[in-house]
Design a protein around this motif. Structure first.
Motif, short mmCIF file in Angstrom:
data_model
loop_
_atom_site.label_atom_id
_atom_site.label_comp_id
_atom_site.label_asym_id
_atom_site.label_seq_id
_atom_site.Cartn_x
_atom_site.Cartn_y
_atom_site.Cartn_z
N HIS A 127 0.87 -1.18 0.00
CA HIS A 127 0.00 0.00 0.00
C HIS A 127 0.90 1.22 0.00
O HIS A 127 1.85 1.31 0.78
CB HIS A 127 -0.92 0.03 1.23
CG HIS A 127 -1.67 1.31 1.37
ND1 HIS A 127 -2.68 1.69 0.50
CD2 HIS A 127 -1.55 2.33 2.26
CE1 HIS A 127 -3.14 2.87 0.86
NE2 HIS A 127 -2.47 3.29 1.92
N ARG A 143 0.86 5.72 -1.36
CA ARG A 143 -0.02 6.80 -1.81
C ARG A 143 -0.39 6.64 -3.28
O ARG A 143 -1.52 6.92 -3.69
CB ARG A 143 0.67 8.17 -1.60
CG ARG A 143 0.59 8.65 -0.16
CD ARG A 143 1.26 9.99 0.01
NE ARG A 143 2.69 9.94 -0.32
CZ ARG A 143 3.52 10.96 -0.22
NH1 ARG A 143 3.06 12.13 0.18
NH2 ARG A 143 4.79 10.83 -0.52
N THR A 144 0.59 6.19 -4.06
CA THR A 144 0.33 5.94 -5.49
C THR A 144 0.97 4.61 -5.87
O THR A 144 1.97 4.20 -5.26
CB THR A 144 0.94 7.05 -6.37
OG1 THR A 144 2.32 7.18 -6.05
CG2 THR A 144 0.24 8.38 -6.13
N PRO A 145 0.43 3.92 -6.88
CA PRO A 145 1.06 2.66 -7.30
C PRO A 145 2.41 2.92 -7.96
O PRO A 145 2.67 4.02 -8.46
CB PRO A 145 0.06 2.07 -8.30
CG PRO A 145 -0.95 3.11 -8.58
CD PRO A 145 -0.78 4.24 -7.63
N TYR A 157 -0.67 -4.18 -5.82
CA TYR A 157 -1.00 -2.90 -5.19
C TYR A 157 -2.39 -2.94 -4.57
O TYR A 157 -3.33 -3.48 -5.15
CB TYR A 157 -0.94 -1.78 -6.24
CG TYR A 157 -1.35 -0.44 -5.71
CD1 TYR A 157 -0.60 0.23 -4.75
CD2 TYR A 157 -2.51 0.19 -6.19
CE1 TYR A 157 -0.97 1.47 -4.28
CE2 TYR A 157 -2.90 1.44 -5.72
CZ TYR A 157 -2.13 2.07 -4.76
OH TYR A 157 -2.51 3.31 -4.28
N ASP A 161 -5.04 -0.11 -3.05
CA ASP A 161 -5.27 1.31 -2.80
C ASP A 161 -5.86 1.53 -1.41
O ASP A 161 -5.83 2.64 -0.89
CB ASP A 161 -6.15 1.95 -3.88
CG ASP A 161 -7.52 1.31 -4.00
OD1 ASP A 161 -7.82 0.38 -3.23
OD2 ASP A 161 -8.29 1.75 -4.87
N SER A 162 -6.37 0.46 -0.79
CA SER A 162 -6.89 0.55 0.56
C SER A 162 -5.96 -0.20 1.52
O SER A 162 -5.73 -1.41 1.37
CB SER A 162 -8.29 -0.07 0.63
OG SER A 162 -8.64 -0.38 1.97
#
Length: 328
Positions: free
Chosen positions: A179, A181-183, A196, A198-199
C-alpha cells in the motif's frame, strides 16, 4: 572563522574518518562525548554556527530555530528521516536543510528480513536457552516456528526501502503486496511481482506479515491503530524498521497480550528510548535499539553525503540533498 572557513557544529560523535575530513575542510566543533546535546547546548550551537550537523536524537523545532543566529544558513542532517527538524520554519528563516537519503536502503531492508525471520522462527527464544545453558537437545516439537515461503508480505510504503524489502522477500518465496499513496510504475511493479492495494485496510486483512517502511508524517501518525490491528489475522506478524510513531504502541501491546496477532519485530519505538514495558514482557516480540542503518559502510556513506552537502553549499551552490518543505 578567521580563516574564512565555515563554522560547523556536529551534535554527536561521527565515524573518525568523517570527523577528520570535516576538520580538514571547515572550522568544526566536534563532540568529545557521544551523549546527545542538551537543549541549551543546541541553542548555543545554532546561535553562532554557519552550519549545524544534527542527528535524529536532536529536536530542531520552531522554538529552537527562533534562537538561531543570523549566521546559521544550513542544517546538514546526518540521517535520511528529518521528522525531528521543522523544515518549514527553517526555510522561512532562510535556513536550508539537507539529509542523507538512499544510503542505508539495503541495510534497513536487511534488518527488516532479519526481524521477520527472528520473530517467525523464534530465534531469540533459542538464543536465550543456549545462553542460559538450558538446552536439552533436539526434539521434534521444540521451538517450532513458521515457514515464510508462500506467506503474503504486506509493505506499507513502497519507496526505496520498501522496494528493497520486496526484492528480498521475493527471494525468500514470499508473495509481495503493498500500500502506497500511489502505485509503482508498471515495469517496477512487474519486476517486483508486487500487488498494489489502494486501501490499507483491504491489504491488512489479507496478509501474513506487515512491514512498515513509510516515513513519519502527520498523515502516518498511528496509521496502524487498534481498529486496523484488529483487521490482521491472528497468525500475522508486524515488523517496523521505519518510525515508531506510525504504530499505536499501546494498541499493539494489547493485541499481542490477547493473542490477537502472532508477534512483532520492532527496531523503532513511539517514544524514542522509552520502550513500552508491555512489549518487553512478550516472548513473541523482538526489540532492537534502532539498529536498522547501523553498518560501518552506511555510517561512512552518510558522513560523505553530509560533507558533500556542506561543501557544495560552501561553494555557493544548492546542496544536492536539500529537503524541500511539502515534498516530504
Amino acid at each position: 572563522m578567521g580563516d574564512g572557513r565555515l563554522s560547523v557544529v556536529v551534535t554527536r560523535r561521527l565515524p573518525e574518518a568523517v570527523e577528520s575530513r570535516l576538520s580538514e575542510l571547515f572550522d568544526v566543533r566536534l563532540r568529545d562525548t557521544d551523549a546527545p546535546m542538551t537543549r541549551d547546548e543546541l541553542a548555543a550551537a545554532v546561535a553562532d554556527a554557519d552550519v549545524l550537523v544534527p542527528t535524529i536524537t536532536d529536536r530542531i523545532d520552531g522554538p529552537l530555530l527562533a534562537r538561531a543566529g543570523p549566521r546559521l544558513k544550513l542544517i546538514a542532517h546526518y540521517g535520511a528521516g528529518v521528522d525531528n527538524v521543522d523544515v518549514a520554519t527553517a526555510r522561512q528563516r532562510g535556513i536550508l536543510v539537507s539529509n542523507t537519503p538512499g544510503v542505508t536502503v539495503d541495510d534497513t531492508a536487511d534488518m527488516t528480513m532479519a526481524l521477520l525471520l527472528a520473530v517467525t522462527r523464534r530465534i531469540p527464544e533459542g538464543l536465550s536457552v543456549m545462553q542460559q545453558g538450558a538446552w536439552e537437545g533436539w526434539a521434534p516439537n521444540a521451538y517450532l516456528g513458521g515457514r515464510i515461503a508462500g506467506r503474503r508480505l504486506g509493505i506499507l510504503g513502497m519507496g526505496r526501502i520498501g522496494q528493497a524489502v520486496a526484492r528480498r522477500a521475493r527471494a525468500f518465496g514470499m508473495a509481495v503486496h503493498y500500500h502506497n499513496r500511489t502505485p509503482l510504475r508498471a515495469p517496477i511493479e512487474e519486476a517486483l511481482e508486487a500487488t498494489y492495494h489502494d486501501s490499507f485496510d483491504h491489504m491488512l486483512s489479507r496478509i501474513d506479515v506487515l512491514s512498515i517502511n513509510c516515513p513519519h508524517t502527520p498523515s502516518t501518525f498511528h496509521l496502524l491503530n487498534a481498529r486496523r490491528i484488529a483487521l490482521l489475522k491472528p497468525s500475522a506478524v508486524v515488523v517496523n524498521t521505519s518510525r515508531g510513531e506510525v504504530i499505536d504502541e499501546n494498541a499493539l501491546a494489547r493485541a499481542l497480550e490477547q493473542g490477537a496477532i502472532a508477534g512483532a519485530g520492532l527496531d523503532v519505538f513511539e517514544h524514542g528510548t522509552e520502550v513500552n514495558p508491555r512489549l518487553r514482557e512478550q516472548p513473541n516480540v523482538v526489540l532492537l535499539p534502532h539498529m536498522g542503518s547501523a553498518t560501518r559502510e552506511g555510517r561512512l556513506e552518510m558522513g560523505e553525503k553530509v560533507l558533500l552537502n556542506i561543501k557544495t553549499f560552501a561553494d555557493g551552490h544548492r546542496p544536492p540533498d536539500q529537503v524541500v518543505p511539502g515534498v516530504l
